[in-house]
Design a protein around this motif. Sequence first.
Motif, PDB file in Angstrom:
ATOM      1  N   CYS A 104       0.874  -1.176   0.000  1.00  8.42           N
ATOM      2  CA  CYS A 104       0.000   0.000   0.000  1.00  8.42           C
ATOM      3  C   CYS A 104       0.914   1.230   0.000  1.00  8.42           C
ATOM      4  O   CYS A 104       0.808   2.090  -0.858  1.00  8.42           O
ATOM      5  N   ARG A 128       3.606  -1.405  -7.576  1.00 11.84           N
ATOM      6  CA  ARG A 128       2.848  -0.314  -6.980  1.00 11.84           C
ATOM      7  C   ARG A 128       3.450   0.043  -5.625  1.00 11.84           C
ATOM      8  O   ARG A 128       4.190  -0.750  -5.031  1.00 11.84           O
ATOM      9  N   LYS A 133      -0.045   9.438   0.574  1.00 13.15           N
ATOM     10  CA  LYS A 133      -1.189   8.613   0.936  1.00 13.15           C
ATOM     11  C   LYS A 133      -2.418   9.433   1.328  1.00 13.15           C
ATOM     12  O   LYS A 133      -2.341  10.274   2.216  1.00 13.15           O
ATOM     13  N   PRO A 134      -3.556   9.163   0.698  1.00  8.26           N
ATOM     14  CA  PRO A 134      -4.792   9.832   1.109  1.00  8.26           C
ATOM     15  C   PRO A 134      -5.399   9.081   2.296  1.00  8.26           C
ATOM     16  O   PRO A 134      -5.975   8.024   2.109  1.00  8.26           O
ATOM     17  N   GLU A 166       0.503   7.044  -6.595  1.00  7.25           N
ATOM     18  CA  GLU A 166      -0.588   8.037  -6.590  1.00  7.25           C
ATOM     19  C   GLU A 166      -0.112   9.477  -6.446  1.00  7.25           C
ATOM     20  O   GLU A 166       0.777   9.781  -5.655  1.00  7.25           O
ATOM     21  N   GLN A 183      -1.156   7.322 -10.682  1.00 12.12           N
ATOM     22  CA  GLN A 183      -2.467   6.897 -10.177  1.00 12.12           C
ATOM     23  C   GLN A 183      -3.251   8.084  -9.633  1.00 12.12           C
ATOM     24  O   GLN A 183      -2.703   8.942  -8.941  1.00 12.12           O
ATOM     25  N   GLY A 185      -6.294   8.490  -7.155  1.00 14.19           N
ATOM     26  CA  GLY A 185      -7.014   7.654  -6.204  1.00 14.19           C
ATOM     27  C   GLY A 185      -8.509   7.909  -6.230  1.00 14.19           C
ATOM     28  O   GLY A 185      -8.993   8.903  -6.799  1.00 14.19           O
ATOM     29  N   ALA A 186      -9.233   6.979  -5.592  1.00 15.22           N
ATOM     30  CA  ALA A 186     -10.698   7.051  -5.564  1.00 15.22           C
ATOM     31  C   ALA A 186     -11.186   8.418  -5.062  1.00 15.22           C
ATOM     32  O   ALA A 186     -12.143   8.981  -5.586  1.00 15.22           O
ATOM     33  N   ARG A 187     -10.492   8.937  -4.063  1.00 16.19           N
ATOM     34  CA  ARG A 187     -10.941  10.196  -3.462  1.00 16.19           C
ATOM     35  C   ARG A 187     -10.730  11.393  -4.368  1.00 16.19           C
ATOM     36  O   ARG A 187     -11.285  12.458  -4.145  1.00 16.19           O
ATOM     37  N   LYS A 208      -8.837   5.618 -10.617  1.00 20.51           N
ATOM     38  CA  LYS A 208      -9.655   4.725  -9.796  1.00 20.51           C
ATOM     39  C   LYS A 208     -11.068   5.269  -9.642  1.00 20.51           C
ATOM     40  O   LYS A 208     -11.263   6.488  -9.566  1.00 20.51           O
ATOM     41  N   ARG A 238     -12.405  -0.518  -7.939  1.00 24.10           N
ATOM     42  CA  ARG A 238     -11.777  -0.798  -6.642  1.00 24.10           C
ATOM     43  C   ARG A 238     -12.811  -0.940  -5.523  1.00 24.10           C
ATOM     44  O   ARG A 238     -12.498  -0.793  -4.355  1.00 24.10           O
ATOM     45  N   HIS A 273      -8.513  -3.046  -2.094  1.00 30.95           N
ATOM     46  CA  HIS A 273      -9.360  -1.995  -1.507  1.00 30.95           C
ATOM     47  C   HIS A 273     -10.838  -2.359  -1.598  1.00 30.95           C
ATOM     48  O   HIS A 273     -11.639  -1.863  -0.819  1.00 30.95           O
ATOM     49  N   GLU A 299      -2.290  -5.324  -3.310  1.00 33.13           N
ATOM     50  CA  GLU A 299      -1.368  -4.933  -2.244  1.00 33.13           C
ATOM     51  C   GLU A 299      -0.646  -6.150  -1.672  1.00 33.13           C
ATOM     52  O   GLU A 299      -1.274  -7.096  -1.189  1.00 33.13           O
TER      53      GLU A 299
HETATM   54  C1  PEP Z   1      -4.315   2.944  -3.018  1.00 32.03           C
HETATM   55  O1  PEP Z   1      -4.309   2.368  -4.105  1.00 32.03           O
HETATM   56  O2  PEP Z   1      -3.358   2.907  -2.240  1.00 32.03           O
HETATM   57  C2  PEP Z   1      -5.513   3.683  -2.595  1.00 32.03           C
HETATM   58  C3  PEP Z   1      -5.466   4.608  -1.660  1.00 32.03           C
HETATM   59  O3  PEP Z   1      -6.612   3.290  -3.251  1.00 32.03           O
HETATM   60  P1  PEP Z   1      -8.062   3.990  -3.391  1.00 32.03           P
HETATM   61  O4  PEP Z   1      -7.827   5.356  -3.932  1.00 32.03           O
HETATM   62  O5  PEP Z   1      -8.773   3.080  -4.323  1.00 32.03           O
HETATM   63  O6  PEP Z   1      -8.672   3.988  -2.010  1.00 32.03           O
END
Ligand code: PEP
Length: 337
Positions: A104, A128, A133-134, A166, A183, A185-187, A208, A238, A273, A299
Amino acid sequence: MIIVLKPNQKQETIKEFIQRLTSQYEVQVNTWVGTHSTVLGLIGDTTGIDSEYVAAQDFVESVKRVQEPYKKANRKFHPDDTVITLPGGQTIGGSSLALIAGPCSVESEEQICQVAQRVKASGATFLRGGAFKPRTSPYAFQGMKAEGLELLREAKKLTGLPIVTEIMSMEHIGLFEDVDIIQVGARNMQNFELLKQLGKLRRPILLKRGLANTIEELLMSAEYIMAEGNEQVILCERGIRTYETMTRNTLDISAVPVIKRLSHLPVVVDPSHASGVNWLIEPLAVAAAAVGADGLIIEVHNDPSHALCDGAQSITPDQFDSLAKKVRKVSQTVCEL
Ligand code: PEP
Ligand code: MN
């Protein structure tokens, strides 16, 4: 609007026709040349274009108005699957299954290099690792940032695996020069300013799906990147938030064939995820390969119980090795069907 031309038209005829369209109307014309036909995809204000007049041209096979709001991401504009090829020759899309694996978060040189070597030996094609990190909590580990990217570069040097990591803000783009696949991310799926800026790059973007976003919204976000000229977009399912609490999210497995029907872009699945639980990664990965995913992003941690982030959903290199063998078999079988 989609205009399919009759086969074997002279280049001159096509060029002149495109010229006529772009000078008379506020449209941009995307040309897709296949082995049997040429498709002109018109983007912009096509309301003034008389379809019957276009259809009456002797070199035109058919004319269709495209109802969907996504154009460049639409399969109607680009009937063949998009295959993204990296400078090193690695691909995502097409007949082979891409395996993106790694922790991760990047935590140390030893950790990322060890995991990179192990996943490569098991057949991973990309590494990856999160450097930015979010996290839901501002007090949780936020990633090693620039140092994390440096360690990813070292792991790449050691293994040759291209890196996927990301980006959370365009402020950091200078640090991403050696990143092979960026990347989102989802957020950040609907961070439209970020998407527009990434659209100006000519590097693959792994986009994502947001926690609560529809497939059409995902395709519209891809369109933001593509509208700026960057057509190298990889979509990632995801998991989405549902009322189910047994898993972290709910893997929308049908999203894979649905997206592939609507769009030509490659689709990868992230079972990590989606489920949040390590024992579910393998069955979900197998399912993703069975429904035709172009790749998996998984991961993998050398010591999941001490991971700084997402340990519960991380599998060990040994577990990844067994998973890789199974998904490859499934993917080959699906190709042969
Ligand atoms: C990730 O891939 O580490 C991640 C934070 O994924 P997601 O944006 O899908 O939550
Ligand atoms: Mn994670």
